[in-house]
Design a protein around this motif. Structure first.
Motif, PDB file in Angstrom:
ATOM      1  N   ASN A 178       6.795  49.411  54.554  1.00  0.00           N
ATOM      2  CA  ASN A 178       7.569  48.200  54.793  1.00  0.00           C
ATOM      3  C   ASN A 178       9.043  48.346  54.454  1.00  0.00           C
ATOM      4  OD1 ASN A 178       5.308  46.655  55.641  1.00  0.00           O
ATOM      5  ND2 ASN A 178       4.695  46.400  53.506  1.00  0.00           N
ATOM      6  N   ARG A 179       9.423  49.486  53.897  1.00  0.00           N
ATOM      7  CA  ARG A 179      10.809  49.772  53.516  1.00  0.00           C
ATOM      8  C   ARG A 179      11.332  48.726  52.533  1.00  0.00           C
ATOM      9  NH1 ARG A 179      11.821  54.417  53.720  1.00  0.00           N
ATOM     10  NH2 ARG A 179      14.055  54.142  54.056  1.00  0.00           N
ATOM     11  N   MET A 180      10.474  48.350  51.575  1.00  0.00           N
ATOM     12  CA  MET A 180      10.826  47.336  50.599  1.00  0.00           C
ATOM     13  C   MET A 180      10.651  47.885  49.191  1.00  0.00           C
ATOM     14  SD  MET A 180      11.264  44.544  52.619  1.00  0.00           S
ATOM     15  CE  MET A 180      10.807  42.989  51.873  1.00  0.00           C
ATOM     16  N   VAL A 181      11.553  47.487  48.303  1.00  0.00           N
ATOM     17  CA  VAL A 181      11.389  47.824  46.889  1.00  0.00           C
ATOM     18  C   VAL A 181      11.141  46.524  46.122  1.00  0.00           C
ATOM     19  CG1 VAL A 181      13.884  47.803  46.426  1.00  0.00           C
ATOM     20  CG2 VAL A 181      12.343  48.982  44.866  1.00  0.00           C
ATOM     21  N   THR A 182      10.053  46.493  45.375  1.00  0.00           N
ATOM     22  CA  THR A 182       9.728  45.349  44.535  1.00  0.00           C
ATOM     23  C   THR A 182      10.154  45.665  43.112  1.00  0.00           C
ATOM     24  OG1 THR A 182       7.855  44.726  45.927  1.00  0.00           O
ATOM     25  CG2 THR A 182       7.887  43.858  43.685  1.00  0.00           C
ATOM     26  N   MET A 183      10.956  44.785  42.527  1.00  0.00           N
ATOM     27  CA  MET A 183      11.492  44.981  41.187  1.00  0.00           C
ATOM     28  C   MET A 183      10.922  43.906  40.270  1.00  0.00           C
ATOM     29  SD  MET A 183      15.432  45.794  42.342  1.00  0.00           S
ATOM     30  CE  MET A 183      15.403  44.695  43.758  1.00  0.00           C
ATOM     31  N   GLU A 184      10.129  44.328  39.303  1.00  0.00           N
ATOM     32  CA  GLU A 184       9.529  43.402  38.346  1.00  0.00           C
ATOM     33  C   GLU A 184      10.345  43.441  37.056  1.00  0.00           C
ATOM     34  OE1 GLU A 184       5.466  44.467  37.873  1.00  0.00           O
ATOM     35  OE2 GLU A 184       4.946  44.035  39.965  1.00  0.00           O
ATOM     36  N   LEU A 185      10.979  42.312  36.736  1.00  0.00           N
ATOM     37  CA  LEU A 185      11.843  42.225  35.564  1.00  0.00           C
ATOM     38  C   LEU A 185      11.166  41.389  34.483  1.00  0.00           C
ATOM     39  CD1 LEU A 185      13.877  42.936  37.917  1.00  0.00           C
ATOM     40  CD2 LEU A 185      15.599  41.737  36.573  1.00  0.00           C
ATOM     41  N   THR A 186      11.170  41.928  33.273  1.00  0.00           N
ATOM     42  CA  THR A 186      10.745  41.181  32.101  1.00  0.00           C
ATOM     43  C   THR A 186      11.945  41.061  31.175  1.00  0.00           C
ATOM     44  OG1 THR A 186       8.470  41.987  32.276  1.00  0.00           O
ATOM     45  CG2 THR A 186       9.163  41.108  30.149  1.00  0.00           C
ATOM     46  N   LEU A 187      12.329  39.812  30.889  1.00  0.00           N
ATOM     47  CA  LEU A 187      13.527  39.551  30.104  1.00  0.00           C
ATOM     48  C   LEU A 187      13.140  38.901  28.781  1.00  0.00           C
ATOM     49  CD1 LEU A 187      13.995  38.551  33.329  1.00  0.00           C
ATOM     50  CD2 LEU A 187      16.342  38.460  32.534  1.00  0.00           C
ATOM     51  N   PHE A 188      13.700  39.394  27.702  1.00  0.00           N
ATOM     52  CA  PHE A 188      13.565  38.766  26.397  1.00  0.00           C
ATOM     53  C   PHE A 188      14.963  38.303  25.989  1.00  0.00           C
ATOM     54  CE2 PHE A 188       9.984  41.640  26.722  1.00  0.00           C
ATOM     55  CZ  PHE A 188       8.928  40.884  26.230  1.00  0.00           C
ATOM     56  N   ILE A 189      15.155  36.972  25.944  1.00  0.00           N
ATOM     57  CA  ILE A 189      16.476  36.392  25.732  1.00  0.00           C
ATOM     58  C   ILE A 189      16.507  35.658  24.398  1.00  0.00           C
ATOM     59  CG2 ILE A 189      18.219  34.836  26.671  1.00  0.00           C
ATOM     60  CD1 ILE A 189      16.914  35.254  29.432  1.00  0.00           C
ATOM     61  N   ALA A 190      17.487  35.989  23.582  1.00  0.00           N
ATOM     62  CA  ALA A 190      17.583  35.403  22.241  1.00  0.00           C
ATOM     63  C   ALA A 190      17.768  33.897  22.312  1.00  0.00           C
ATOM     64  CB  ALA A 190      18.740  36.040  21.474  1.00  0.00           C
ATOM     65  N   GLN A 191      16.929  33.200  21.550  1.00  0.00           N
ATOM     66  CA  GLN A 191      17.033  31.749  21.383  1.00  0.00           C
ATOM     67  C   GLN A 191      17.004  31.486  19.872  1.00  0.00           C
ATOM     68  OE1 GLN A 191      17.551  29.823  23.918  1.00  0.00           O
ATOM     69  NE2 GLN A 191      16.997  31.184  25.606  1.00  0.00           N
ATOM     70  N   GLY A 192      18.169  31.554  19.252  1.00  0.00           N
ATOM     71  CA  GLY A 192      18.228  31.461  17.802  1.00  0.00           C
ATOM     72  C   GLY A 192      17.661  32.724  17.180  1.00  0.00           C
ATOM     73  N   SER A 193      16.684  32.565  16.284  1.00  0.00           N
ATOM     74  CA  SER A 193      16.079  33.729  15.626  1.00  0.00           C
ATOM     75  C   SER A 193      14.894  34.286  16.401  1.00  0.00           C
ATOM     76  CB  SER A 193      15.614  33.333  14.214  1.00  0.00           C
ATOM     77  OG  SER A 193      14.637  32.299  14.288  1.00  0.00           O
ATOM     78  N   LEU A 194      14.534  33.629  17.521  1.00  0.00           N
ATOM     79  CA  LEU A 194      13.403  34.073  18.332  1.00  0.00           C
ATOM     80  C   LEU A 194      13.874  34.561  19.691  1.00  0.00           C
ATOM     81  CD1 LEU A 194      10.905  31.158  17.576  1.00  0.00           C
ATOM     82  CD2 LEU A 194      11.029  33.389  16.449  1.00  0.00           C
ATOM     83  N   TYR A 195      12.989  35.220  20.426  1.00  0.00           N
ATOM     84  CA  TYR A 195      13.273  35.665  21.783  1.00  0.00           C
ATOM     85  C   TYR A 195      12.306  34.985  22.747  1.00  0.00           C
ATOM     86  CZ  TYR A 195      16.481  39.347  20.290  1.00  0.00           C
ATOM     87  OH  TYR A 195      17.543  40.023  19.772  1.00  0.00           O
ATOM     88  N   GLU A 196      12.855  34.471  23.837  1.00  0.00           N
ATOM     89  CA  GLU A 196      12.032  33.846  24.869  1.00  0.00           C
ATOM     90  C   GLU A 196      11.795  34.844  25.997  1.00  0.00           C
ATOM     91  OE1 GLU A 196      12.077  30.050  27.984  1.00  0.00           O
ATOM     92  OE2 GLU A 196      13.816  30.491  26.723  1.00  0.00           O
TER      93      GLU A 196
END
Length: 254
Positions: A178-196
């Protein structure tokens, strides 16, 4: 998976720290000046994101209408525009269907916007829409991540970026058929002292130069040229980004 770019918008500019948008914008401004497109002219920018190309265009004196499908990106672009005391018209919309009330002198689509069009029907709709939105002899500038890059550099690879306020894991799969690239992103973003944690999936099409040029011609563009990125020379065999220039001909019935 969250909506594409809705989570990524929060950290997009931090992740793109190594991109010189000023250099990129200067490159595009060179094309505009070569075509005699001066200050005050209307420019339609597609897939404007957080405004990194938009703002230099506005600073150069152009009347910019900037379009993106992701509200979160536009919120950030609007805030940056406000802080710089510039004037830009931002619109949330679909680049395959958005129509201006009156045509622009030039259209710009930078940083992979065309790669997100999944098939020839979508590409045709977009090019026809651009044609409608441009004045006669209007200039169309856009780039793509090359098929070589998506297949051999991005495809079937795993990347990560560990910053002070975010960590991103990026796993890719290239579908040869299909000439397609699938990119799976997992993001951990700081929310105070925790990461979402946020998850997004991006899919890009590996377009060949010949496919792009054929579709441009079919939809009414002429003087079609392709260059190696940030150059005015023919793309190399292993060019990672290709810049296109085309001119809209014919009477605009849009």
């Amino acid at each position: 998976m969250t909506e594409r770019y809705s989570a990524l918008a929060q950290i997009y500019d931090r992740l793109m720290y190594d991109v010189s948008y000023e250099t990129w914008a200067d490159y595009l401004l060179g094309f505009l000046k070569e075509q005699g497109i001066g200050k005050g002219e209307r420019i339609l920018e597609y897939a404007c994101g957080t405004g990194n190309i938009t703002l230099p265009l506005a600073k150069a004196g152009y009347h910019v209408i900037a379009l993106d499908a992701v509200e979160e990106m536009l919120f950030i672009a609007q805030e940056k525009t406000r802080k710089k005391a510039q004037q830009v018209e931002y619109v949330c919309g679909d680049m395959e269907r958005f129509v201006l009330n009156r045509p622009a002198r030039a259209a710009v689509c930078a940083c992979d916007g065309v790669n997100y069009l999944p098939d020839k029907d979508a590409l045709r709709r977009f090019f026809r829409c651009v044609h409608t939105n441009l004045q006669e002899n209007g200039l169309f500038l856009f780039d793509i991540s090359s098929a070589y890059k998506l297949e051999n550099i991005i495809g079937n690879e795993f990347f990560y970026d560990d910053g002070e306020e975010e960590t991103v894991f990026w796993k890719n799969h290239f579908d040869e058929q299909n000439r397609m690239v699938t990119m799976e992103l997992t993001l951990f973003i700081a929310q105070g002292s925790l990461y979402e944690r946020q998850d997004e999936e991006h899919i890009q099409r590996a377009w060949e130069r010949a496919e792009i040029e054929e579709m441009l011609s079919e939809t009414g563009f002429t003087d079609i040229r392709a260059y190696g990125f940030l150059e005015k020379q023919e793309p190399k065999e292993r060019e990672e980004r290709i810049q296109f220039q085309a001119i809209r001909k014919g009477t605009n019935h849009g």
